[in-house]
Design a protein around this motif. Structure first.
Motif, PDB file in Angstrom:
ATOM      1  N   LEU B  18       0.825  -1.204   0.000  1.00 58.46           N
ATOM      2  CA  LEU B  18       0.000   0.000   0.000  1.00 58.46           C
ATOM      3  C   LEU B  18       0.864   1.260   0.000  1.00 58.46           C
ATOM      4  O   LEU B  18       0.557   2.246  -0.663  1.00 58.46           O
ATOM      5  CB  LEU B  18      -0.903   0.014   1.233  1.00 58.46           C
ATOM      6  N   LEU B  19       1.961   1.182   0.737  1.00 56.52           N
ATOM      7  CA  LEU B  19       2.848   2.337   0.777  1.00 56.52           C
ATOM      8  C   LEU B  19       3.470   2.588  -0.590  1.00 56.52           C
ATOM      9  O   LEU B  19       3.684   3.731  -0.979  1.00 56.52           O
ATOM     10  CB  LEU B  19       3.939   2.131   1.828  1.00 56.52           C
ATOM     11  N   GLU B  20       3.734   1.502  -1.302  1.00 56.47           N
ATOM     12  CA  GLU B  20       4.277   1.700  -2.645  1.00 56.47           C
ATOM     13  C   GLU B  20       3.267   2.404  -3.542  1.00 56.47           C
ATOM     14  O   GLU B  20       3.633   3.254  -4.364  1.00 56.47           O
ATOM     15  CB  GLU B  20       4.711   0.354  -3.238  1.00 56.47           C
ATOM     16  N   ASP B  21       1.998   2.055  -3.354  1.00 58.79           N
ATOM     17  CA  ASP B  21       0.945   2.799  -4.069  1.00 58.79           C
ATOM     18  C   ASP B  21       1.034   4.281  -3.743  1.00 58.79           C
ATOM     19  O   ASP B  21       0.943   5.145  -4.618  1.00 58.79           O
ATOM     20  CB  ASP B  21      -0.443   2.293  -3.654  1.00 58.79           C
ATOM     21  N   ALA B  22       1.195   4.531  -2.455  1.00 56.14           N
ATOM     22  CA  ALA B  22       1.276   5.924  -2.013  1.00 56.14           C
ATOM     23  C   ALA B  22       2.443   6.630  -2.689  1.00 56.14           C
ATOM     24  O   ALA B  22       2.335   7.789  -3.103  1.00 56.14           O
ATOM     25  CB  ALA B  22       1.429   5.989  -0.498  1.00 56.14           C
ATOM     26  N   THR B  23       3.554   5.896  -2.794  1.00 58.18           N
ATOM     27  CA  THR B  23       4.726   6.485  -3.451  1.00 58.18           C
ATOM     28  C   THR B  23       4.370   6.959  -4.849  1.00 58.18           C
ATOM     29  O   THR B  23       4.744   8.050  -5.273  1.00 58.18           O
ATOM     30  CB  THR B  23       5.858   5.443  -3.560  1.00 58.18           C
ATOM     31  N   ASN B  24       3.607   6.128  -5.559  1.00 63.80           N
ATOM     32  CA  ASN B  24       3.197   6.517  -6.903  1.00 63.80           C
ATOM     33  C   ASN B  24       2.364   7.793  -6.883  1.00 63.80           C
ATOM     34  O   ASN B  24       2.524   8.661  -7.732  1.00 63.80           O
ATOM     35  CB  ASN B  24       2.405   5.380  -7.567  1.00 63.80           C
ATOM     36  N   CYS B  25       1.485   7.878  -5.899  1.00 69.35           N
ATOM     37  CA  CYS B  25       0.649   9.080  -5.787  1.00 69.35           C
ATOM     38  C   CYS B  25       1.520  10.309  -5.581  1.00 69.35           C
ATOM     39  O   CYS B  25       1.314  11.352  -6.205  1.00 69.35           O
ATOM     40  CB  CYS B  25      -0.322   8.957  -4.625  1.00 69.35           C
ATOM     41  N   PHE B  26       2.484  10.157  -4.674  1.00 72.27           N
ATOM     42  CA  PHE B  26       3.378  11.285  -4.413  1.00 72.27           C
ATOM     43  C   PHE B  26       4.142  11.666  -5.678  1.00 72.27           C
ATOM     44  O   PHE B  26       4.381  12.828  -5.944  1.00 72.27           O
ATOM     45  CB  PHE B  26       4.371  10.928  -3.298  1.00 72.27           C
ATOM     46  N   HIS B  27       4.533  10.624  -6.449  1.00 72.76           N
ATOM     47  CA  HIS B  27       5.227  10.869  -7.706  1.00 72.76           C
ATOM     48  C   HIS B  27       4.402  11.776  -8.593  1.00 72.76           C
ATOM     49  O   HIS B  27       4.886  12.742  -9.159  1.00 72.76           O
ATOM     50  CB  HIS B  27       5.465   9.539  -8.434  1.00 72.76           C
ATOM     51  N   ARG B  28       3.120  11.420  -8.685  1.00 76.65           N
ATOM     52  CA  ARG B  28       2.253  12.143  -9.595  1.00 76.65           C
ATOM     53  C   ARG B  28       2.101  13.602  -9.187  1.00 76.65           C
ATOM     54  O   ARG B  28       2.026  14.485 -10.029  1.00 76.65           O
ATOM     55  CB  ARG B  28       0.884  11.463  -9.667  1.00 76.65           C
ATOM     56  N   CYS B  29       2.053  13.843  -7.862  1.00 71.64           N
ATOM     57  CA  CYS B  29       1.936  15.253  -7.481  1.00 71.64           C
ATOM     58  C   CYS B  29       3.300  15.863  -7.182  1.00 71.64           C
ATOM     59  O   CYS B  29       3.387  16.907  -6.535  1.00 71.64           O
ATOM     60  CB  CYS B  29       0.953  15.442  -6.324  1.00 71.64           C
ATOM     61  N   LYS B  30       4.335  15.195  -7.635  1.00 68.93           N
ATOM     62  CA  LYS B  30       5.699  15.737  -7.613  1.00 68.93           C
ATOM     63  C   LYS B  30       6.163  16.140  -6.220  1.00 68.93           C
ATOM     64  O   LYS B  30       6.819  17.163  -6.034  1.00 68.93           O
ATOM     65  CB  LYS B  30       5.792  16.960  -8.535  1.00 68.93           C
ATOM     66  N   ASN B  31       5.788  15.352  -5.227  1.00 66.68           N
ATOM     67  CA  ASN B  31       6.277  15.614  -3.884  1.00 66.68           C
ATOM     68  C   ASN B  31       7.489  14.728  -3.636  1.00 66.68           C
ATOM     69  O   ASN B  31       7.397  13.647  -3.063  1.00 66.68           O
ATOM     70  CB  ASN B  31       5.158  15.328  -2.871  1.00 66.68           C
ATOM     71  N   ASP B  32       8.660  15.199  -4.106  1.00 68.07           N
ATOM     72  CA  ASP B  32       9.851  14.359  -4.078  1.00 68.07           C
ATOM     73  C   ASP B  32      10.226  13.919  -2.680  1.00 68.07           C
ATOM     74  O   ASP B  32      10.606  12.774  -2.454  1.00 68.07           O
ATOM     75  CB  ASP B  32      11.040  15.118  -4.688  1.00 68.07           C
ATOM     76  N   PHE B  33      10.099  14.826  -1.736  1.00 68.98           N
ATOM     77  CA  PHE B  33      10.492  14.496  -0.377  1.00 68.98           C
ATOM     78  C   PHE B  33       9.677  13.322   0.150  1.00 68.98           C
ATOM     79  O   PHE B  33      10.205  12.353   0.680  1.00 68.98           O
ATOM     80  CB  PHE B  33      10.309  15.710   0.530  1.00 68.98           C
ATOM     81  N   ALA B  34       8.360  13.414  -0.044  1.00 67.04           N
ATOM     82  CA  ALA B  34       7.484  12.353   0.448  1.00 67.04           C
ATOM     83  C   ALA B  34       7.790  11.029  -0.245  1.00 67.04           C
ATOM     84  O   ALA B  34       7.765   9.973   0.380  1.00 67.04           O
ATOM     85  CB  ALA B  34       6.031  12.742   0.236  1.00 67.04           C
ATOM     86  N   VAL B  35       8.118  11.087  -1.536  1.00 66.67           N
ATOM     87  CA  VAL B  35       8.454   9.874  -2.261  1.00 66.67           C
ATOM     88  C   VAL B  35       9.617   9.176  -1.585  1.00 66.67           C
ATOM     89  O   VAL B  35       9.564   7.995  -1.262  1.00 66.67           O
ATOM     90  CB  VAL B  35       8.840  10.195  -3.729  1.00 66.67           C
ATOM     91  N   LYS B  36      10.645   9.969  -1.316  1.00 65.10           N
ATOM     92  CA  LYS B  36      11.853   9.394  -0.755  1.00 65.10           C
ATOM     93  C   LYS B  36      11.590   8.816   0.634  1.00 65.10           C
ATOM     94  O   LYS B  36      12.001   7.701   0.961  1.00 65.10           O
ATOM     95  CB  LYS B  36      12.937  10.475  -0.670  1.00 65.10           C
ATOM     96  N   GLN B  37      10.876   9.560   1.424  1.00 65.02           N
ATOM     97  CA  GLN B  37      10.608   9.093   2.782  1.00 65.02           C
ATOM     98  C   GLN B  37       9.787   7.814   2.771  1.00 65.02           C
ATOM     99  O   GLN B  37      10.015   6.902   3.556  1.00 65.02           O
ATOM    100  CB  GLN B  37       9.882  10.170   3.593  1.00 65.02           C
ATOM    101  N   THR B  38       8.803   7.780   1.899  1.00 64.04           N
ATOM    102  CA  THR B  38       7.958   6.591   1.853  1.00 64.04           C
ATOM    103  C   THR B  38       8.777   5.380   1.420  1.00 64.04           C
ATOM    104  O   THR B  38       8.643   4.294   1.979  1.00 64.04           O
ATOM    105  CB  THR B  38       6.780   6.814   0.890  1.00 64.04           C
ATOM    106  N   GLU B  39       9.642   5.607   0.443  1.00 65.60           N
ATOM    107  CA  GLU B  39      10.495   4.497   0.011  1.00 65.60           C
ATOM    108  C   GLU B  39      11.378   4.005   1.149  1.00 65.60           C
ATOM    109  O   GLU B  39      11.517   2.800   1.377  1.00 65.60           O
ATOM    110  CB  GLU B  39      11.376   4.946  -1.168  1.00 65.60           C
ATOM    111  N   GLU B  40      11.931   4.959   1.872  1.00 66.14           N
ATOM    112  CA  GLU B  40      12.782   4.565   2.993  1.00 66.14           C
ATOM    113  C   GLU B  40      11.995   3.803   4.044  1.00 66.14           C
ATOM    114  O   GLU B  40      12.498   2.855   4.651  1.00 66.14           O
ATOM    115  CB  GLU B  40      13.444   5.800   3.616  1.00 66.14           C
TER     116      GLU B  40
END
Lengths: 609, 114
Positions: B18-40
């Protein structure tokens, strides 16, 4: 009128009129059902209602036999004819009510009982739908609403007790609370006359003024036929000054609020300090561990004097008071004639009351002192002072870094970071990201949402145009030499920092906002200025005798409404201004809720189970 | 981006997905910081899972800091070093953490060695 509210009419504006108005409305509301009743209270409402209608009065005069708390465990059994639920329109509460009703039916349907529901402050379609879904909506004999707006807290302080207002407006874009604010201002105008001049700053302030204009149009030509008692209305949106509430308050009342949280003028304190050795022996174990409750308002003479003082001045006043009281008690030895004795005895109750309150406040002050002497408090205060003075605000602050490493209270850390962000007009992206990363790694991933909430609501943001320095300078926010004992400037409430919000009020009174147009343009949100025409016959005549204190001359009365909350320290600063002879203005303060920095930030944090 | 909240509430190990899904969402709205944190976070959860398999103790729902704390207590220095490097923990915070953890575990010998 009622007991316990005697202090309300002492202010410039007789607020007991407002209190009585709400009380009458409320009693009408519950008197609609005939016979004995039990009231079932939503926990969040007992405090505010306690300030309007005392339990004893309800019991004696209005056939209220029992009072329950709204709990999922259902209702205790009772043999009253009517059960009235009094609740805020919240979905989770609707579920509890439904459960109560269902279990009540299970217990025995044949006992004849009527159920009523009162929403405060307003019905909500969503809640009614929820009740229908649960199949209990039909069980209510009636569903009412009781429009409780501004609750009088003190002779110059009104609060709507809507803790969530800031979050709703700036995070969820839900402006319902602004509607209530506008409505309560209309109530005020109905009782105290239209307010001729309206000023405001900030998005929400504009909204409220617009809503008021619309409400006035809807009412048509029915103007309140009262000479206006309030001259100016100033609406300040919290977003205009986010910095002030985040700083540590240094007034007595402010500190009590920061450390122990005052709710509805009540504060709960650890009991150890307040029981004498003798009482300890008699009391049972459990009653000792229960926090002790105190009511804090200006009815307490000593507290009225202490509350707005800088905490550093409190000790001196308390000891001076202690001396005078002992001296007055000693007068009994010198009293020789019967007349003198009589005079002494007549003073006795007052003296005893003073002594009791002196004891209480000595103990409270001791508790606060323990807190203010702690390293944690002093270091964070030093850090705050550095930040508001603009020292190294664009770098990562090493004290904040240490706090995170030591895993100190998250709210404290967030408060400091937000202060830094506001003093630096936003943080450099690198610094901001560093902080966020540190917080997530230390306190857990779930705080990502809290952080993004703070960004959305303006507390944290990446670098933007420099405005803080300019505002600080023109508005004289930093005052170097302040006198904490006998202050000469409002900056004493934060020991050297003057709240921007109060400076705005001060400048409005004299010399007027035209002198600070530039600053107003720098601050977020639109500026509002409106004039409401008052019919000739109702206008205040010069030097009229509308108030009994005609000797005060042309004192103007300004109602300052803080949307999104106000701190006790700001209230103190406004009271200080009101006392100044050359200020020319008296203040009554209204707010959506009384806040501290911690409560403000906590409301923005995401709760995760 | 708000979808994230519901994911954090889920309990099972499916969270990672589910978190990986979230990462995709963050990608789409270009929130780089959130992408990285979620991946971590996903990475951390995977590691915690592995540690759990190794040692049989639970690390679920601990922050990175708390995980490190527990690992120091267990004297699992290999993983401590690895986590420290992988997540780029700043030195200052790490040393404070280590001293606290050692003191908490009353490991005075190790503390002497500083």
């Amino acid at each position: 009128m009622g007991s316990g509210a005697a202090h309300l009419h002492l202010g410039k504006l007789n607020l007991s009129i407002l209190r009585d108005f709400y009380r009458r409305e409320f009693l009408e509301c519950i008197d609609k059902c005939v016979g004995t009743k039990a009231l079932v209270w939503d926990d969040g409402l007992t405090g505010p209602f306690g300030l309007i209608a005392e339990a004893s009065m309800l019991k004696e005069q209005h056939e209220v036999e029992r009072m329950f708390r709204l709990e999922a465990s259902g209702l205790p059994s009772s043999n009253v004819q009517n059960i009235i639920f009094i609740t805020r329109p919240r979905l989770n509460l609707m579920e509890i009510i439904a459960q109560c009703l269902l279990s009540e039916e299970m217990k025995g349907g044949f006992v004849r009982k009527e159920f009523y529901l009162v929403f405060v402050p307003r019905k909500s379609l969503l809640c009614e739908k929820k009740l229908k879904e649960q199949g209990v909506y039909g069980s209510f004999a009636s569903v009412e609403e009781f429009n409780l707006g501004l609750i009088p807290f003190d002779s110059d302080l009104l609060s709507m007790e809507m803790e969530e207002a800031y979050r709703e407006c700036y995070l969820e874009n839900d402006f319902t609370s602004m509607f209530f604010a506008a409505q309560s201002l209309m109530t005020i105008q109905a009782l105290y006359g239209s307010i001729p001049y309206i000023y405001g700053k900030g998005d929400c302030a504009k909204q409220v003024v617009d809503m008021m204009r619309r409400m006035k149009m809807e009412m048509g030509s029915v103007e309140p036929q009262i000479t206006p008692q309030i001259d100016n209305l100033l609406i300040i949106d919290r977003t205009v000054d986010l910095l002030t509430p985040l700083l540590s308050q240094l007034t007595y009342e402010g500190l009590i609020d920061e450390v122990f949280n005052i709710t509805n003028t009540n504060v709960k304190l650890p009991p150890e300090k307040f029981t004498t050795a003798e009482e300890k022996k008699n009391a049972k174990e459990e009653s000792l561990s229960e926090p002790k409750k105190f009511i804090l308002n200006s009815a307490d003479e000593l507290y009225a004097e202490l509350r707005d003082k800088n905490f550093n001045a409190v000790g001196i006043i308390v000891s001076r008071k202690a001396k005078t009281i002992t001296a007055e008690f000693d007068e009994r030895h010198s009293a020789k004639t019967v007349g003198e004795m009589k005079q002494f005895v007549s003073k006795l109750p007052h003296l005893q009351a003073m002594r009791a309150s002196l004891g209480i406040h000595t103990s409270i002050a001791e508790l606060i002192k323990e807190f203010t002497d702690s390293d944690g408090f002093l270091d964070s205060l030093r850090c705050q002072q550095e930040l508001i003075n603009g020292i190294d605000t664009d770098k990562v602050n090493s004290y904040i870094e240490d706090c995170i490493a030591r895993q100190e209270n998250l709210t404290k850390v967030l408060r400091l970071i937000c202060i830094q962000s506001l003093c630096n007009d936003g943080l450099k992206p690198k610094v901001l990201e560093y902080y966020k990363r540190e917080i997530i790694q230390t306190y857990g991933f779930e705080h990502l949402i809290t952080l993004s909430n703070l960004e959305k609501s303006g507390f944290l943001r990446p670098h933007s145009a420099r405005t803080y320095q300019a505002v600080r300078k023109t508005m004289r926010l930093i005052v170097e030499d302040i006198n904490e004992q006998t202050p000469t400037d409002i900056a004493y409430v934060y020991s050297g920092y003057a709240p921007l919000s109060v400076r705005l009020a001060q400048t409005l009174a004299r010399p007027g906002w035209r002198s600070i147009t530039e600053v107003l343009n720098l601050l977020p949100g639109p500026k509002v200025e409106e004039v409401q025409q008052i019919p000739m016959g109702l206008r205040k005549r010069r030097a009229s005798v509308t108030s009994s204190q005609s000797s005060m001359g042309e004192q103007k009365l300004t109602l300052v409404f803080f949307l999104g909350g106000v701190t006790q320290a700001e209230v103190a600063a406004l009271r200080f201004l009101a006392q100044q002879d050359d200020g020319g203005t008296d203040y009554v303060i209204a707010t959506t809720s009384i806040i501290t920095g911690s409560r403000l930030l906590k409301a923005l944090q995401e709760k995760i189970e | 981006c708000k979808i994230l909240r519901s994911y954090t509430l889920e309990h099972i190990e499916e969270r990672a997905r589910l978190l990986e899904d979230a990462t995709n969402c963050f990608h789409r709205c270009k929130n780089d910081f959130a992408v990285k944190q979620t991946e971590e976070q996903v990475k951390l959860m995977r590691i915690q899972r592995r540690l759990e398999d190794d040692s049989g103790r639970s690390y679920a729902d601990l922050s990175l800091q708390a995980t490190l704390h527990q690992l120091i207590l267990e004297r699992n220095s290999a993983w401590v070093e690895r986590l420290r490097k992988d997540f780029k923990v700043p030195d200052k915070r790490f040393w404070i953490l280590k001293i606290n953890a050692l003191a908490y575990g009353e490991d005075w010998v190790e503390l002497e060695r500083f």
